[in-house]
Design a protein around this motif. Structure first.
Motif, short mmCIF file in Angstrom:
data_model
loop_
_atom_site.label_atom_id
_atom_site.label_comp_id
_atom_site.label_asym_id
_atom_site.label_seq_id
_atom_site.Cartn_x
_atom_site.Cartn_y
_atom_site.Cartn_z
N GLY A 291 0.83 -1.19 0.00
CA GLY A 291 0.00 0.00 0.00
C GLY A 291 0.87 1.24 0.00
O GLY A 291 1.95 1.24 0.59
N TYR B 150 -2.87 3.98 -3.13
CA TYR B 150 -3.25 2.75 -3.81
C TYR B 150 -2.84 1.54 -2.99
O TYR B 150 -1.98 1.62 -2.10
CB TYR B 150 -2.65 2.67 -5.21
N GLY C 71 -2.30 -3.00 -3.48
CA GLY C 71 -2.14 -3.99 -4.52
C GLY C 71 -1.49 -5.26 -4.03
O GLY C 71 -1.13 -5.39 -2.85
N GLN D 172 1.51 -8.27 -5.25
CA GLN D 172 2.63 -8.58 -6.12
C GLN D 172 2.97 -10.07 -6.00
O GLN D 172 3.13 -10.60 -4.90
CB GLN D 172 3.87 -7.76 -5.75
N ALA E 205 -2.12 -2.98 -8.97
CA ALA E 205 -2.50 -1.97 -7.98
C ALA E 205 -3.75 -1.25 -8.44
O ALA E 205 -4.00 -1.08 -9.64
CB ALA E 205 -1.37 -0.98 -7.75
N GLN F 32 -3.08 6.95 -8.69
CA GLN F 32 -1.68 6.71 -9.04
C GLN F 32 -1.41 7.18 -10.46
O GLN F 32 -2.31 7.63 -11.18
CB GLN F 32 -1.36 5.22 -8.93
#
Length: 317
Positions: free
Chosen positions: A80, A104, A106, A108, A115, A119
């Motif tokens: 984040g 944002y 997201g 990975q 994400a 942004q």
């Protein structure tokens, strides 16, 4: 989530600290959680290039960037980002609140990250200009759309290939909304040359607006203490015709702590065109490279344009 083969490509190729990257301070690390904080404070004296401009103190960067990463095991991470900019308060004391730059969250997995939130779009990664400040547009993606509140973004990074895709969702049907966009950015290295390309489709929410398509290509090459680069980007605006921006730039590494850059930016708006040149120097203190001094001069070929200049100091962590 910034791509290293991007706006700081010339500086990065010479192995020096890039303009927008700082070493984060780790606030907490343990139990699979890492929380880091970055700060970026830049204040400068500047007289802009152009006719009858006045000398001013600019707060170009007053930013705090919060980053949280959770290790979820099995090569999966949750992240984040929450970034605030206080530039507005510095330049206008009547403002009372910080500006939300990015927000944002997201996931990975290995080399792929997804994400969602506020942004930058993938097209924001495009460009090679090496100016500290420009009067002319840096590239067409900056002019059309390079960020938004309702963005879904995918970053994939491999050994010799970076691919970034983003979509700006039109969540507001009024003219105040960001509009709709799809961006794609690809970068690689071939025979020592850094190559990049980007493409965007964008349509504003305003009544009667036409879809605009923007594309751009760039190349950069370094040899010894010198890096050279060029880019070109163009927008098909529909009935308003094409608009173009091109850059030529060179960065010279004078010492481990000092670099200088020169460049030319040409913007063609269809009905008018502007050419701007610039030259700058940046010095990092050898004991603390996150502390730097900088200066730049610039001018344009616009009528009655006067030489612009700036000098300032930057501290980051």
């Amino acid at each position: 989530m910034k791509n290293p083969i991007a706006k700081s490509v010339l500086v990065a190729m010479l192995g020096m600290a890039t303009t927008g990257v700082a070493q984060a301070a780790t606030i907490y690390e343990g139990n699979g959680l890492k929380y880091t904080l970055k700060g970026d404070w830049q204040i400068q004296m500047r007289q802009k290039a152009g006719a009858d401009k006045d000398l001013d103190v600019e707060f170009d960067d007053l930013e705090l960037k919060n980053s949280i990463v959770y290790d979820l095991d099995n090569n999966l991470k949750a992240f984040g980002q929450l970034d605030y900019s206080f530039d507005g308060e510095g330049n206008d004391s009547s403002k009372e609140s910080a500006k939300l730059e990015e927000a944002y969250v997201g996931l990975q997995f290995d080399n792929v990250a997804v994400a969602i939130g506020r942004q930058n779009l993938a097209g924001d990664e495009f460009g090679v200009e090496a100016a500290l400040e420009t009067h002319t547009a840096q590239d067409r993606f900056e002019q059309v759309a390079d960020k938004g509140d309702d963005v879904i973004r995918v970053d994939a990074k491999f050994d010799n290939l970076t691919v970034i895709a983003s979509a700006l969702v039109s969540a507001d049907s009024t003219a105040n909304g960001d509009g709709e966009a799809f961006d794609l950015f690809v970068a690689t290295k071939l025979a020592g040359v850094e190559l990049a390309g980007a493409y965007q489709t964008y349509e504003a929410n305003a009544a009667g607006s036409e879809e605009q398509s923007t594309w751009g290509v760039s190349a950069a090459y370094s040899f010894g203490a010198v890096a050279l680069a060029a880019d070109y980007s163009s927008t098909d605006t529909g009935s308003a015709g094409d608009k173009d921006v091109s850059n030529l730039a060179a960065v010279f590494k004078l010492s481990p702590t000092t670099k200088t850059a020169v460049g030319v930016v040409k913007s063609d708006e269809g009905t008018s065109d502007t050419t701007e040149w610039y030259a700058n120097v940046q010095y990092q203190f050898p004991s603390q490279k996150n502390v730097s001094l900088f200066a730049e001069i610039a001018d344009t070929d616009e009528a009655d344009s006067d030489l612009g200049y700036l000098a300032g100091m930057r501290i980051k962590f």
